[in-house]
Motif scaffolding. Sequence first.
Motif, PDB file in Angstrom:
ATOM      1  N   ARG A 239       0.838  -1.216   0.000  1.00 43.20           N
ATOM      2  CA  ARG A 239       0.000   0.000   0.000  1.00 43.20           C
ATOM      3  C   ARG A 239       0.868   1.259   0.000  1.00 43.20           C
ATOM      4  O   ARG A 239       0.571   2.220  -0.706  1.00 43.20           O
ATOM      5  CB  ARG A 239      -0.948  -0.005   1.212  1.00 43.20           C
ATOM      6  CG  ARG A 239      -2.188  -0.877   0.982  1.00 43.20           C
ATOM      7  CD  ARG A 239      -3.227  -0.725   2.088  1.00 43.20           C
ATOM      8  NE  ARG A 239      -2.825  -1.369   3.329  1.00 43.20           N
ATOM      9  CZ  ARG A 239      -3.049  -2.661   3.623  1.00 43.20           C
ATOM     10  NH1 ARG A 239      -3.672  -3.436   2.753  1.00 43.20           N
ATOM     11  NH2 ARG A 239      -2.658  -3.160   4.778  1.00 43.20           N
ATOM     12  N   SER A 240       1.990   1.197   0.741  1.00 45.46           N
ATOM     13  CA  SER A 240       2.836   2.398   0.787  1.00 45.46           C
ATOM     14  C   SER A 240       3.468   2.683  -0.576  1.00 45.46           C
ATOM     15  O   SER A 240       3.867   3.798  -0.860  1.00 45.46           O
ATOM     16  CB  SER A 240       3.911   2.242   1.866  1.00 45.46           C
ATOM     17  OG  SER A 240       4.967   1.434   1.377  1.00 45.46           O
ATOM     18  N   ARG A 241       3.524   1.650  -1.428  1.00 45.43           N
ATOM     19  CA  ARG A 241       4.104   1.863  -2.764  1.00 45.43           C
ATOM     20  C   ARG A 241       3.041   2.084  -3.844  1.00 45.43           C
ATOM     21  O   ARG A 241       3.355   2.154  -5.024  1.00 45.43           O
ATOM     22  CB  ARG A 241       4.956   0.650  -3.164  1.00 45.43           C
ATOM     23  CG  ARG A 241       6.152   0.403  -2.231  1.00 45.43           C
ATOM     24  CD  ARG A 241       7.024  -0.707  -2.779  1.00 45.43           C
ATOM     25  NE  ARG A 241       8.006  -1.167  -1.805  1.00 45.43           N
ATOM     26  CZ  ARG A 241       9.019  -1.969  -2.113  1.00 45.43           C
ATOM     27  NH1 ARG A 241       9.170  -2.399  -3.364  1.00 45.43           N
ATOM     28  NH2 ARG A 241       9.867  -2.374  -1.187  1.00 45.43           N
ATOM     29  N   THR A 242       1.775   2.109  -3.431  1.00 48.41           N
ATOM     30  CA  THR A 242       0.685   2.229  -4.420  1.00 48.41           C
ATOM     31  C   THR A 242      -0.345   3.262  -3.964  1.00 48.41           C
ATOM     32  O   THR A 242      -1.553   2.994  -3.966  1.00 48.41           O
ATOM     33  CB  THR A 242      -0.014   0.859  -4.635  1.00 48.41           C
ATOM     34  OG1 THR A 242      -0.340   0.305  -3.345  1.00 48.41           O
ATOM     35  CG2 THR A 242       0.853  -0.124  -5.388  1.00 48.41           C
ATOM     36  N   ASN A 243       0.126   4.425  -3.572  1.00 47.46           N
ATOM     37  CA  ASN A 243      -0.761   5.520  -3.140  1.00 47.46           C
ATOM     38  C   ASN A 243      -1.735   5.098  -2.056  1.00 47.46           C
ATOM     39  O   ASN A 243      -2.882   5.579  -2.024  1.00 47.46           O
ATOM     40  CB  ASN A 243      -1.561   6.067  -4.342  1.00 47.46           C
ATOM     41  CG  ASN A 243      -0.653   6.616  -5.415  1.00 47.46           C
ATOM     42  OD1 ASN A 243       0.376   7.235  -5.094  1.00 47.46           O
ATOM     43  ND2 ASN A 243      -0.992   6.375  -6.665  1.00 47.46           N
ATOM     44  N   GLY A 244      -1.324   4.165  -1.217  1.00 48.02           N
ATOM     45  CA  GLY A 244      -2.174   3.760  -0.098  1.00 48.02           C
ATOM     46  C   GLY A 244      -3.294   2.814  -0.463  1.00 48.02           C
ATOM     47  O   GLY A 244      -4.074   2.388   0.389  1.00 48.02           O
ATOM     48  N   ARG A 245      -3.379   2.436  -1.759  1.00 45.11           N
ATOM     49  CA  ARG A 245      -4.561   1.707  -2.214  1.00 45.11           C
ATOM     50  C   ARG A 245      -4.393   0.193  -2.248  1.00 45.11           C
ATOM     51  O   ARG A 245      -5.344  -0.556  -2.056  1.00 45.11           O
ATOM     52  CB  ARG A 245      -4.861   2.158  -3.639  1.00 45.11           C
ATOM     53  CG  ARG A 245      -6.232   2.708  -3.784  1.00 45.11           C
ATOM     54  CD  ARG A 245      -6.503   3.209  -5.198  1.00 45.11           C
ATOM     55  NE  ARG A 245      -6.760   4.631  -5.152  1.00 45.11           N
ATOM     56  CZ  ARG A 245      -6.137   5.537  -5.882  1.00 45.11           C
ATOM     57  NH1 ARG A 245      -5.218   5.180  -6.756  1.00 45.11           N
ATOM     58  NH2 ARG A 245      -6.442   6.796  -5.760  1.00 45.11           N
ATOM     59  N   GLY A 246      -3.197  -0.264  -2.548  1.00 49.17           N
ATOM     60  CA  GLY A 246      -2.981  -1.707  -2.761  1.00 49.17           C
ATOM     61  C   GLY A 246      -2.788  -1.996  -4.234  1.00 49.17           C
ATOM     62  O   GLY A 246      -3.029  -1.127  -5.087  1.00 49.17           O
ATOM     63  N   ALA A 247      -2.340  -3.185  -4.559  1.00 46.14           N
ATOM     64  CA  ALA A 247      -2.084  -3.557  -5.956  1.00 46.14           C
ATOM     65  C   ALA A 247      -3.399  -3.772  -6.690  1.00 46.14           C
ATOM     66  O   ALA A 247      -4.364  -4.272  -6.115  1.00 46.14           O
ATOM     67  CB  ALA A 247      -1.243  -4.833  -6.005  1.00 46.14           C
ATOM     68  N   ASP A 248      -3.421  -3.420  -7.974  1.00 44.57           N
ATOM     69  CA  ASP A 248      -4.637  -3.651  -8.771  1.00 44.57           C
ATOM     70  C   ASP A 248      -4.942  -5.143  -8.861  1.00 44.57           C
ATOM     71  O   ASP A 248      -6.092  -5.560  -8.867  1.00 44.57           O
ATOM     72  CB  ASP A 248      -4.445  -3.107 -10.185  1.00 44.57           C
ATOM     73  CG  ASP A 248      -4.227  -1.599 -10.184  1.00 44.57           C
ATOM     74  OD1 ASP A 248      -5.161  -0.888  -9.765  1.00 44.57           O
ATOM     75  OD2 ASP A 248      -3.121  -1.161 -10.555  1.00 44.57           O
ATOM     76  N   SER A 249      -3.871  -5.947  -8.945  1.00 39.90           N
ATOM     77  CA  SER A 249      -4.030  -7.386  -9.103  1.00 39.90           C
ATOM     78  C   SER A 249      -2.912  -8.088  -8.348  1.00 39.90           C
ATOM     79  O   SER A 249      -1.822  -7.534  -8.203  1.00 39.90           O
ATOM     80  CB  SER A 249      -3.931  -7.785 -10.584  1.00 39.90           C
ATOM     81  OG  SER A 249      -4.824  -7.025 -11.362  1.00 39.90           O
ATOM     82  N   VAL A 250      -3.197  -9.293  -7.874  1.00 37.60           N
ATOM     83  CA  VAL A 250      -2.196 -10.070  -7.141  1.00 37.60           C
ATOM     84  C   VAL A 250      -2.187 -11.499  -7.674  1.00 37.60           C
ATOM     85  O   VAL A 250      -3.248 -12.096  -7.877  1.00 37.60           O
ATOM     86  CB  VAL A 250      -2.505 -10.120  -5.620  1.00 37.60           C
ATOM     87  CG1 VAL A 250      -1.394 -10.866  -4.881  1.00 37.60           C
ATOM     88  CG2 VAL A 250      -2.682  -8.734  -5.044  1.00 37.60           C
TER      89      VAL A 250
END
Length: 393
Positions: A239-250
């Motif tokens: 999240r800290s590396r994705t504007n707080g949002r999380g990865a689009d896909s995992v």
Amino acid sequence: MKAVTWHGKRDVRVEEVPDPVISEPTDAIVRITSSGLCGSDLHLYETLGPFMGEGDVLGHEPMGIVEEVGPDTGDLKVGDRVVMPFQICCGSCWMCDQGLYTQCETTQVREQGMGAALFGFSKLYGEVPGAQAEYLRVPQAQFMPIKVPEGPADERFLYLSDVLPTAWQSVVYADVPKGGTLLVLGLGPIGDMATRIALHQGFRVIAVDLVPERLERARARGADVIDLGGVDDVAEEVRSRTNGRGADSVIDAVGMEAHGSPVAELGQKVFNALPKKLTAPLMSRAGVDRMSAIYTAIDAVRRGGTVSLIGVYGGQTDPMPIMTMFDKQLQLRMGQANVKRWVDDIMPLLLDDSDPLGVEQFATHKVPLSEAPTAYENFQKKADGTVKVVFKP
Ligand SMILES: NC(=O)c1ccc[n+]([C@@H]2O[C@H](COP(=O)([O-])OP(=O)(O)OC[C@H]3O[C@@H](n4cnc5c(N)ncnc54)[C@H](O)[C@@H]3O)[C@@H](O)[C@H]2O)c1
Ligand SMILES: [Zn+2]
Ligand SMILES: [Zn+2]
């Protein structure tokens, strides 16, 4: 012939076994020139023992030369250079017509309630003799073999049997939006290749493992990496590396033997200590997986994102955080790879001499069958820099 056989937990041997023979008109015999060792073999080596038979021949990533053909094998010829999918499929049933080759209705292992039979993969999948051997009986040979051109080294095409279509399917199922970020959990051969494919397709990839040389391989190809041992909370780091949002896909390319699930690990050990007759039926009803990777996937994916599960799980009642999954509006796709569904998409990348996916340098170890016991041990322990082993029978 010589073959790698299963004898118990962490006990594989190289033995003389009878040569395979043609038993159906649609069979062929292939002389194996290269045969991969897969993370799935490690499940048999460690956890899925209750479903194995003593002496079962292992292996499901075969490539070689056609040695003999049955009368109903279509245009397959002696001398053809071929790669076989890990699943056995007919190519003409309703499921195969949909491209769902892992669900083939001709080879489904119905008495176990499972999908298509697999080479070298326990009673659950038909106990079909496997490919870590000098010769292989190929059923459904009117459809199964993928013919590949002469010239390049085996490694250019070998991974069509499993690694490439599995990684490819995991990326397709991950459904990464344009410009999006994909998180790959686990950098064994499958996660490593999924990372390569996603980068090649132009996505940003964050890749996680705990083995330094596996992290380095992903970093060298352009992924951002997270060392599992170096952070308290992977999802928080993502999240800290994705504007707080999380990865689009995992993509979960770890599966049932994840590091970091102490309670379930204890459960697996207890299961393995019980007599086989008891554990096989019990295990197919219980929750025995080490769930840390899938929990991380569910935590680290952004709301409305997609989780693609390609690592194998084997429990029937594994606890899942369904409230979170529902609330985050997740999409979840999973399954064994439908190998032939993806071959036409992948082949151009293999015929390109610039080797965009780096398949020719992908294996870390090429060894004779006689070294199988050491290779299994090193692959499981991640020792000696082992990432991908290819046997040369
Ligand atoms: N669905 C399919 O068709 C298919 C085909 C082939 C393999 N698989 C499965 O894919 C999985 C990976 O296979 P592989 O060949 O790459 O084997 P592998 O065992 O080498 O890879 C697993 C990796 O995950 C890492 N890991 C362990 N715990 C982790 C955690 N909590 N978070 C992040 N990483 C963690 C390990 O260090 C290892 O590098 C296995 O479960 C295998 O059975 C599925
Ligand atoms: Zn495999
Ligand atoms: Zn079929």
